[in-house]
Design a protein around this motif. Structure first.
Motif, PDB file in Angstrom:
ATOM      1  N   LYS A  46       4.923   0.303   8.139  1.00  0.00           N
ATOM      2  CA  LYS A  46       6.056   1.252   6.413  1.00  0.00           C
ATOM      3  C   LYS A  46       7.619   0.951   6.259  1.00  0.00           C
ATOM      4  N   LEU A  61      -3.111   9.474  -5.206  1.00  0.00           N
ATOM      5  CA  LEU A  61      -3.619  10.115  -3.289  1.00  0.00           C
ATOM      6  C   LEU A  61      -3.424  11.656  -3.559  1.00  0.00           C
ATOM      7  N   PRO A 111      -2.970   6.655   8.214  1.00  0.00           N
ATOM      8  CA  PRO A 111      -2.871   5.669   7.492  1.00  0.00           C
ATOM      9  C   PRO A 111      -3.691   3.983   7.204  1.00  0.00           C
ATOM     10  N   CYS A 112      -4.360   3.965   8.681  1.00  0.00           N
ATOM     11  CA  CYS A 112      -5.703   2.798   8.259  1.00  0.00           C
ATOM     12  C   CYS A 112      -7.075   2.991   7.351  1.00  0.00           C
ATOM     13  N   TRP A 138      -8.903  -0.088   6.777  1.00  0.00           N
ATOM     14  CA  TRP A 138      -7.704  -1.293   6.363  1.00  0.00           C
ATOM     15  C   TRP A 138      -8.189  -1.512   7.549  1.00  0.00           C
ATOM     16  N   THR A 190      -5.091   5.459   2.042  1.00  0.00           N
ATOM     17  CA  THR A 190      -4.345   4.565   1.660  1.00  0.00           C
ATOM     18  C   THR A 190      -4.583   3.476   0.987  1.00  0.00           C
ATOM     19  N   VAL A 207       0.472  -1.108   0.492  1.00  0.00           N
ATOM     20  CA  VAL A 207      -0.222  -0.349  -0.172  1.00  0.00           C
ATOM     21  C   VAL A 207       1.475   0.962  -0.093  1.00  0.00           C
ATOM     22  N   LEU A 248      -0.528  -2.674   9.939  1.00  0.00           N
ATOM     23  CA  LEU A 248       0.164  -1.855   9.367  1.00  0.00           C
ATOM     24  C   LEU A 248       1.537  -1.491   9.174  1.00  0.00           C
ATOM     25  N   TRP A 281       0.111   5.646   1.099  1.00  0.00           N
ATOM     26  CA  TRP A 281      -0.286   6.502   1.865  1.00  0.00           C
ATOM     27  C   TRP A 281       0.467   7.838   1.621  1.00  0.00           C
TER      28      TRP A 281
END
Length: 123
Positions: free
Chosen positions: A117, A68, A46-47, A111, A51, A37, A115, A39
């Protein structure tokens, strides 16, 4: 002459766009599927639905177009080496390894899962 200089300076300021940084990572979904994903860094959770899905892990996340905010035509490029972002086929930003962010996305989120990153592409 001063008017021309002032107009040129104002035009340059107006035509300069500032982009937000883009984060790249994965979400290990509660359904057992992991998603690649992207974002916008720091401007939203980001949830949430902002995203964007790139691919199902471990499929290649590069070359898939996403948007985005107002930035459309974005693609992640360079899988298998250094990563970068293109916009409408033109180079936009290099990506660098990011300080890892691990965040649980609860069942009330768009989501749902964990997550992670891994990269950030400065704006």
């Amino acid at each position: 002459m001063r008017v021309t200089t002032a107009l040129l300076s104002a035009t340059a300021l107006l035509s300069t766009t500032v982009s937000a940084a883009i984060s790249i990572g994965t979400i290990a979904g509660t359904n057992g599927v992991t998603y690649n994903v992207a974002w916008t860094t720091g401007t939203s959770d980001p949830c949430n639905q902002d995203t964007k899905f790139l691919s199902t892990f471990p499929a290649n996340p590069c070359g898939h177009s996403f948007q985005l905010g107002n930035d459309a035509g974005l693609t992640l490029e360079g899988c298998g080496g250094p990563l970068w972002i293109n916009q409408n086929g033109r180079f936009k930003d290099n990506c660098v390894s990011a300080e890892n962010l691990d965040k649980p996305c609860g069942s009330g989120s768009f989501w749902s899962g964990n997550l992670h990153k891994t990269f950030q592409c400065p704006g």
